[in-house]
Design a protein around this motif. Sequence first.
Motif, PDB file in Angstrom:
ATOM      1  N   PHE A  79      40.278  21.792  43.847  1.00 53.52           N
ATOM      2  CA  PHE A  79      40.183  23.229  44.022  1.00 53.52           C
ATOM      3  C   PHE A  79      40.088  23.941  42.671  1.00 53.52           C
ATOM      4  O   PHE A  79      39.317  24.887  42.497  1.00 53.52           O
ATOM      5  CB  PHE A  79      41.392  23.742  44.803  1.00 53.52           C
ATOM      6  CG  PHE A  79      41.272  25.183  45.222  1.00 53.52           C
ATOM      7  CD1 PHE A  79      40.642  25.523  46.403  1.00 53.52           C
ATOM      8  CD2 PHE A  79      41.776  26.204  44.422  1.00 53.52           C
ATOM      9  CE1 PHE A  79      40.516  26.850  46.783  1.00 53.52           C
ATOM     10  CE2 PHE A  79      41.657  27.530  44.797  1.00 53.52           C
ATOM     11  CZ  PHE A  79      41.030  27.856  45.988  1.00 53.52           C
ATOM     12  N   GLY A  80      40.900  23.495  41.703  1.00 55.89           N
ATOM     13  CA  GLY A  80      40.852  24.103  40.374  1.00 55.89           C
ATOM     14  C   GLY A  80      39.488  23.948  39.736  1.00 55.89           C
ATOM     15  O   GLY A  80      38.951  24.891  39.132  1.00 55.89           O
ATOM     16  N   ALA A  81      38.887  22.761  39.863  1.00 53.46           N
ATOM     17  CA  ALA A  81      37.565  22.535  39.280  1.00 53.46           C
ATOM     18  C   ALA A  81      36.500  23.381  39.968  1.00 53.46           C
ATOM     19  O   ALA A  81      35.599  23.927  39.310  1.00 53.46           O
ATOM     20  CB  ALA A  81      37.221  21.051  39.387  1.00 53.46           C
ATOM     21  N   ALA A  82      36.581  23.519  41.290  1.00 52.44           N
ATOM     22  CA  ALA A  82      35.609  24.325  42.017  1.00 52.44           C
ATOM     23  C   ALA A  82      35.718  25.805  41.635  1.00 52.44           C
ATOM     24  O   ALA A  82      34.699  26.498  41.470  1.00 52.44           O
ATOM     25  CB  ALA A  82      35.808  24.154  43.520  1.00 52.44           C
ATOM     26  N   THR A  83      36.938  26.301  41.482  1.00 48.02           N
ATOM     27  CA  THR A  83      37.125  27.692  41.079  1.00 48.02           C
ATOM     28  C   THR A  83      36.594  27.921  39.670  1.00 48.02           C
ATOM     29  O   THR A  83      35.956  28.945  39.392  1.00 48.02           O
ATOM     30  CB  THR A  83      38.615  28.067  41.152  1.00 48.02           C
ATOM     31  OG1 THR A  83      39.109  27.817  42.467  1.00 48.02           O
ATOM     32  CG2 THR A  83      38.816  29.541  40.821  1.00 48.02           C
ATOM     33  N   MET A  84      36.825  26.984  38.768  1.00 46.09           N
ATOM     34  CA  MET A  84      36.292  27.098  37.414  1.00 46.09           C
ATOM     35  C   MET A  84      34.767  27.147  37.420  1.00 46.09           C
ATOM     36  O   MET A  84      34.145  27.923  36.678  1.00 46.09           O
ATOM     37  CB  MET A  84      36.775  25.926  36.563  1.00 46.09           C
ATOM     38  CG  MET A  84      36.298  25.991  35.115  1.00 46.09           C
ATOM     39  SD  MET A  84      36.923  24.626  34.103  1.00 46.09           S
ATOM     40  CE  MET A  84      36.051  23.248  34.853  1.00 46.09           C
ATOM     41  N   ALA A  85      34.137  26.350  38.283  1.00 45.10           N
ATOM     42  CA  ALA A  85      32.676  26.343  38.367  1.00 45.10           C
ATOM     43  C   ALA A  85      32.150  27.701  38.823  1.00 45.10           C
ATOM     44  O   ALA A  85      31.143  28.204  38.300  1.00 45.10           O
ATOM     45  CB  ALA A  85      32.213  25.239  39.319  1.00 45.10           C
ATOM     46  N   LEU A  86      32.831  28.329  39.792  1.00 43.32           N
ATOM     47  CA  LEU A  86      32.393  29.641  40.266  1.00 43.32           C
ATOM     48  C   LEU A  86      32.548  30.698  39.184  1.00 43.32           C
ATOM     49  O   LEU A  86      31.662  31.549  39.003  1.00 43.32           O
ATOM     50  CB  LEU A  86      33.181  30.039  41.515  1.00 43.32           C
ATOM     51  CG  LEU A  86      32.809  31.387  42.121  1.00 43.32           C
ATOM     52  CD1 LEU A  86      31.359  31.383  42.609  1.00 43.32           C
ATOM     53  CD2 LEU A  86      33.752  31.759  43.269  1.00 43.32           C
ATOM     54  N   VAL A  87      33.664  30.668  38.458  1.00 44.99           N
ATOM     55  CA  VAL A  87      33.864  31.621  37.359  1.00 44.99           C
ATOM     56  C   VAL A  87      32.774  31.438  36.311  1.00 44.99           C
ATOM     57  O   VAL A  87      32.195  32.411  35.808  1.00 44.99           O
ATOM     58  CB  VAL A  87      35.267  31.449  36.737  1.00 44.99           C
ATOM     59  CG1 VAL A  87      35.400  32.271  35.451  1.00 44.99           C
ATOM     60  CG2 VAL A  87      36.348  31.863  37.730  1.00 44.99           C
ATOM     61  N   LEU A  88      32.472  30.208  35.968  1.00 46.26           N
ATOM     62  CA  LEU A  88      31.442  29.926  34.965  1.00 46.26           C
ATOM     63  C   LEU A  88      30.072  30.403  35.426  1.00 46.26           C
ATOM     64  O   LEU A  88      29.276  30.932  34.638  1.00 46.26           O
ATOM     65  CB  LEU A  88      31.413  28.424  34.693  1.00 46.26           C
ATOM     66  CG  LEU A  88      30.475  27.933  33.584  1.00 46.26           C
ATOM     67  CD1 LEU A  88      30.900  28.489  32.234  1.00 46.26           C
ATOM     68  CD2 LEU A  88      30.461  26.409  33.548  1.00 46.26           C
TER      69      LEU A  88
END
Length: 409
Positions: A168-177
């Motif tokens: 979940f943390g990695a997916a959220t980081m991808a969306l922010v990026l």
Amino acid sequence: MPAGLVVLLLALLLGLQPLTTDLYLPALPALTLDLGATMHQAQLTLSALLLAFGFSQLFWGPLSDRYGRRPILLAGLALYALASVGSVFAANVEQLVLWRIVQGAALGAAVMGARAIVRDLYAPVEGARMMSKGLTGLGVLACISAPLGGLLSDWMGWRAALGVLALFGAATMALVLWRFEESLRQPNPQALRPTVLLRTWGVILRHPTFWAWALLLSASYAGLFTFLASSSFVFINALGLSKTEYGLLMFSMSAVYIVGTVLCRRLIVRLGLRRTVAVAGALTLCGGSLIGALGWLGWHSVWAIMLPYYLFILAHGMHQPCGQSGAVGPFPHAAGTASALSGFLMMMVAFAMGTYLAAQMPTGTEGASVRPLTDGLWFWSVLIAAVAWTLVQRFGEPAPAPHQPERAR
């Protein structure tokens, strides 16, 4: 950014907090036995995370006022994903506590950033409505967290529940990026200077509006944390529920919280911030007092706790959007720092409550009692209502701060 994207980002960033705390709650008794941990050590995996979460915001807030929200969010989310992977492979409870501390510190960047983004983009009343939409998304994630954690821990063990956090943390980081556009229009190059930072803290901490909303937030979250930290032991050890059944109870609690956030949006339009909080204070006091009174009378059952707790959590869904927007409302040029200070206070109160609960509750089924949970909720409900009906009514109007922090010339 479109409003829908802002709401999605708020839901994911704020939703990291309940995911991080709720997802592994059904596995907490099993984790305790598997690692040979004591009750105190098991509670430390939660309370130490919250302590790190609280302190880290004091650093993330000024950093985001200096460099902007985007780089701080990306750094925090990357660190969160790394710490989540470390938690999965912890060989003992000491390693798990260490990784949870790192995870809590990283979580501070995401949650602080979300609150600051709302103040960057919206005035306080509209900010409260947008925050309530983001917290509705948080409620959806909280609904999923406990049942998913229960299923994963039953089928694959407690490590699987912690592994979901890394994804979940990695997916959220991808969306922010990919989609997040910097919301801070004018970063403050002076924000990290010690004299400026101390002066900014002084302005915020002397402002009565900040204290009115921050105390409401802290007391309301402490009530929620009392439930989170003790409910798995109460319902599983004392009342005999399975982990899956406990997860379903947590799902129902989160669903009621979602209703509270939706009700908050409707009432803000009709009543305003302060009167909405006054109504929520009455619901909190009714729910908490019923839980406490039934506990004292010896009515120790699942529904003697849960039915009145639904009133408490419904009101929590109203207190949080109003409080999180109101606490940063007077500080448009230091929203990150104000958000950090309010978040720090919330976590310090939660840590103190977690320490108390760890001393009151046994690890196994022998001697397990509902009273630490029911007495704690009664105490916090009285305090929440007192703050909602006094300090918020007197000082809750989000007027500008008398002296704004130093800005770049």
